[in-house]
Design a protein around this motif. Structure first.
Motif, PDB file in Angstrom:
ATOM      1  N   ASP A 100     -20.848  -3.449   7.803  1.00 31.95           N
ATOM      2  CA  ASP A 100     -20.333  -3.044   9.120  1.00 31.95           C
ATOM      3  C   ASP A 100     -18.835  -2.752   9.056  1.00 31.95           C
ATOM      4  OD1 ASP A 100     -22.877  -3.362  10.180  1.00 31.95           O
ATOM      5  OD2 ASP A 100     -22.455  -5.338  11.035  1.00 31.95           O
ATOM      6  N   TYR A 101     -18.102  -3.570   8.318  1.00 32.12           N
ATOM      7  CA  TYR A 101     -16.655  -3.370   8.155  1.00 32.12           C
ATOM      8  C   TYR A 101     -16.375  -2.045   7.435  1.00 32.12           C
ATOM      9  CZ  TYR A 101     -11.819  -4.446   6.773  1.00 32.12           C
ATOM     10  OH  TYR A 101     -10.470  -4.415   6.573  1.00 32.12           O
ATOM     11  N   MET A 102     -17.115  -1.771   6.364  1.00 28.12           N
ATOM     12  CA  MET A 102     -16.932  -0.499   5.647  1.00 28.12           C
ATOM     13  C   MET A 102     -17.290   0.679   6.547  1.00 28.12           C
ATOM     14  SD  MET A 102     -17.979  -1.214   1.674  1.00 28.12           S
ATOM     15  CE  MET A 102     -19.558  -1.991   1.961  1.00 28.12           C
ATOM     16  N   MET A 103     -18.373   0.545   7.321  1.00 25.46           N
ATOM     17  CA  MET A 103     -18.764   1.612   8.240  1.00 25.46           C
ATOM     18  C   MET A 103     -17.692   1.847   9.297  1.00 25.46           C
ATOM     19  SD  MET A 103     -21.448   3.214   7.422  1.00 25.46           S
ATOM     20  CE  MET A 103     -21.388   4.135   8.945  1.00 25.46           C
ATOM     21  N   ALA A 104     -17.071   0.796   9.772  1.00 24.45           N
ATOM     22  CA  ALA A 104     -16.000   0.938  10.768  1.00 24.45           C
ATOM     23  C   ALA A 104     -14.831   1.722  10.172  1.00 24.45           C
ATOM     24  CB  ALA A 104     -15.545  -0.433  11.265  1.00 24.45           C
ATOM     25  N   ILE A 105     -14.489   1.435   8.933  1.00 22.98           N
ATOM     26  CA  ILE A 105     -13.401   2.172   8.261  1.00 22.98           C
ATOM     27  C   ILE A 105     -13.773   3.643   8.159  1.00 22.98           C
ATOM     28  CG2 ILE A 105     -12.185   2.488   6.066  1.00 22.98           C
ATOM     29  CD1 ILE A 105     -12.503  -0.615   5.685  1.00 22.98           C
ATOM     30  N   VAL A 106     -14.963   3.920   7.653  1.00 22.90           N
ATOM     31  CA  VAL A 106     -15.425   5.293   7.462  1.00 22.90           C
ATOM     32  C   VAL A 106     -15.465   6.043   8.791  1.00 22.90           C
ATOM     33  CG1 VAL A 106     -17.456   6.669   6.828  1.00 22.90           C
ATOM     34  CG2 VAL A 106     -16.694   4.811   5.339  1.00 22.90           C
ATOM     35  N   GLU A 107     -16.045   5.426   9.815  1.00 22.55           N
ATOM     36  CA  GLU A 107     -16.152   6.082  11.124  1.00 22.55           C
ATOM     37  C   GLU A 107     -14.776   6.367  11.728  1.00 22.55           C
ATOM     38  OE1 GLU A 107     -18.738   3.424  13.224  1.00 22.55           O
ATOM     39  OE2 GLU A 107     -20.510   4.144  12.134  1.00 22.55           O
ATOM     40  N   ARG A 108     -13.834   5.458  11.520  1.00 25.82           N
ATOM     41  CA  ARG A 108     -12.484   5.692  12.066  1.00 25.82           C
ATOM     42  C   ARG A 108     -11.783   6.846  11.360  1.00 25.82           C
ATOM     43  NH1 ARG A 108      -9.677   0.714  14.970  1.00 25.82           N
ATOM     44  NH2 ARG A 108     -11.550  -0.124  15.915  1.00 25.82           N
ATOM     45  N   THR A 109     -12.088   7.083  10.089  1.00 23.06           N
ATOM     46  CA  THR A 109     -11.491   8.258   9.436  1.00 23.06           C
ATOM     47  C   THR A 109     -12.039   9.537  10.055  1.00 23.06           C
ATOM     48  OG1 THR A 109     -13.139   8.499   7.637  1.00 23.06           O
ATOM     49  CG2 THR A 109     -11.239   7.047   7.224  1.00 23.06           C
ATOM     50  N   ARG A 110     -13.283   9.512  10.472  1.00 22.39           N
ATOM     51  CA  ARG A 110     -13.919  10.707  11.045  1.00 22.39           C
ATOM     52  C   ARG A 110     -13.412  11.007  12.456  1.00 22.39           C
ATOM     53  NH1 ARG A 110     -19.929   8.887   9.022  1.00 22.39           N
ATOM     54  NH2 ARG A 110     -19.501   9.154   6.792  1.00 22.39           N
ATOM     55  N   ALA A 111     -12.880  10.006  13.142  1.00 25.31           N
ATOM     56  CA  ALA A 111     -12.407  10.185  14.515  1.00 25.31           C
ATOM     57  C   ALA A 111     -10.885  10.107  14.629  1.00 25.31           C
ATOM     58  CB  ALA A 111     -13.039   9.114  15.406  1.00 25.31           C
ATOM     59  N   ASP A 174      -2.591   7.778   2.709  1.00 22.99           N
ATOM     60  CA  ASP A 174      -2.360   6.332   2.583  1.00 22.99           C
ATOM     61  C   ASP A 174      -1.901   5.736   3.915  1.00 22.99           C
ATOM     62  OD1 ASP A 174      -2.930   6.783  -0.086  1.00 22.99           O
ATOM     63  OD2 ASP A 174      -1.200   5.664  -0.828  1.00 22.99           O
ATOM     64  N   PHE A 175      -1.006   6.434   4.615  1.00 20.84           N
ATOM     65  CA  PHE A 175      -0.533   5.944   5.909  1.00 20.84           C
ATOM     66  C   PHE A 175      -1.690   5.821   6.888  1.00 20.84           C
ATOM     67  CE2 PHE A 175       0.850   6.542  10.250  1.00 20.84           C
ATOM     68  CZ  PHE A 175       1.880   5.622  10.370  1.00 20.84           C
ATOM     69  N   VAL A 176      -2.544   6.854   6.938  1.00 21.73           N
ATOM     70  CA  VAL A 176      -3.678   6.851   7.865  1.00 21.73           C
ATOM     71  C   VAL A 176      -4.642   5.711   7.528  1.00 21.73           C
ATOM     72  CG1 VAL A 176      -5.691   8.159   8.649  1.00 21.73           C
ATOM     73  CG2 VAL A 176      -3.486   9.311   8.384  1.00 21.73           C
ATOM     74  N   LEU A 177      -4.961   5.548   6.242  1.00 21.49           N
ATOM     75  CA  LEU A 177      -5.885   4.480   5.848  1.00 21.49           C
ATOM     76  C   LEU A 177      -5.301   3.100   6.143  1.00 21.49           C
ATOM     77  CD1 LEU A 177      -7.223   6.015   2.526  1.00 21.49           C
ATOM     78  CD2 LEU A 177      -8.549   5.591   4.615  1.00 21.49           C
ATOM     79  N   ASN A 178      -4.015   2.911   5.890  1.00 20.61           N
ATOM     80  CA  ASN A 178      -3.380   1.627   6.210  1.00 20.61           C
ATOM     81  C   ASN A 178      -3.361   1.382   7.715  1.00 20.61           C
ATOM     82  OD1 ASN A 178      -2.776   0.431   3.685  1.00 20.61           O
ATOM     83  ND2 ASN A 178      -1.140   1.920   3.400  1.00 20.61           N
ATOM     84  N   ASP A 179      -3.166   2.446   8.504  1.00 24.40           N
ATOM     85  CA  ASP A 179      -3.223   2.346   9.960  1.00 24.40           C
ATOM     86  C   ASP A 179      -4.614   1.882  10.403  1.00 24.40           C
ATOM     87  OD1 ASP A 179      -2.214   2.822  12.690  1.00 24.40           O
ATOM     88  OD2 ASP A 179      -3.621   4.516  12.688  1.00 24.40           O
ATOM     89  N   ILE A 180      -5.640   2.465   9.819  1.00 20.95           N
ATOM     90  CA  ILE A 180      -7.017   2.069  10.138  1.00 20.95           C
ATOM     91  C   ILE A 180      -7.249   0.609   9.750  1.00 20.95           C
ATOM     92  CG2 ILE A 180      -9.432   2.441   9.470  1.00 20.95           C
ATOM     93  CD1 ILE A 180      -8.722   5.479   9.340  1.00 20.95           C
ATOM     94  N   LEU A 181      -6.818   0.231   8.546  1.00 22.49           N
ATOM     95  CA  LEU A 181      -6.988  -1.164   8.105  1.00 22.49           C
ATOM     96  C   LEU A 181      -6.254  -2.138   9.022  1.00 22.49           C
ATOM     97  CD1 LEU A 181      -6.747  -0.845   4.221  1.00 22.49           C
ATOM     98  CD2 LEU A 181      -8.788  -1.329   5.587  1.00 22.49           C
TER      99      LEU A 181
END
Length: 192
Positions: A100-111, A174-181
């Motif tokens: 679920d945590y991985m899916m949340a990361i993936v879904e947030r990149t898409r949105a 990297d900035f976007v992924l860290n923001d999501i994390l």
């Protein structure tokens, strides 16, 4: 043996990088890009950013004028050992909360407002596999939230495409992924 065989074999393994000395004194590749192609056509790509050298190191690089040629190749594993490790990785457990945590990361990149292209299903698979590898390297048989966090940048940074606004703001994957994390930190900490 604790792990069962999947029967899937790699057909090609590529690692591109620079040779240097590790803190333990051993020489080896401080890799920047790795790729494994499998019999079924699937591939796993991982990019690890090392950044730019400091001024003194870059001066040494320029003085060397192109280096001493290709680094010598040396075997670190036999073919059988490599296949056994690949088979073991697939037996590492991933709890539903971690999925679920991985899916949340993936879904947030898409949105995400700064991205034109988010993580694909293959990218999600790469995140899962890289997380399993982190767990295995740590001697565990199950993936933790920290394993996922450590895998996010190397497994996903090259799979994102910034949109015009993201580029104009000077953002990086990297900035976007860290923001999501950062926004998902409470989810991972509560579930752990």
């Amino acid at each position: 043996m604790l792990f069962r065989s999947t029967g899937l074999l790699p057909t090609e393994v590529s690692v591109y990088g620079i040779v240097d000395q590790y803190p333990n004194g051993n020489d080896g590749y401080l890799w920047t890009d790795a790729r494994v192609l499998w019999e079924n056509g699937a591939s796993l790509n991982v990019i690890n950013a090392i950044g730019y050298p400091d001024a003194a190191s870059e001066k040494e690089i320029l003085r060397a004028g192109g280096g001493a040629g290709p680094a010598p190749a040396c075997a670190v594993l036999t073919g059988e050992e490599m296949i056994a490790l690949q088979q073991q990785v697939h037996e590492i457990r991933v709890d539903d909360a971690i999925v679920d945590y991985m899916m949340a990361i993936v879904e947030r990149t898409r949105a995400h407002d700064s991205l034109a292209l988010g993580v694909s299903p293959r990218g999600a698979q790469a995140l899962t596999l890289a997380s399993k590898i982190n767990a295995m390297l740590d001697g565990r048989y199950n993936v933790s939230f920290d394993d996922v966090k450590k895998a996010v940048l190397p497994a996903l940074r090259h799979r994102l495409l910034l949109n015009f606004e993201g580029e104009a703001e000077g953002l990086s994957p990297d900035f976007v992924l860290n923001d999501i994390l950062d926004h998902l930190k409470s989810v991972g900490e509560e579930a752990a």
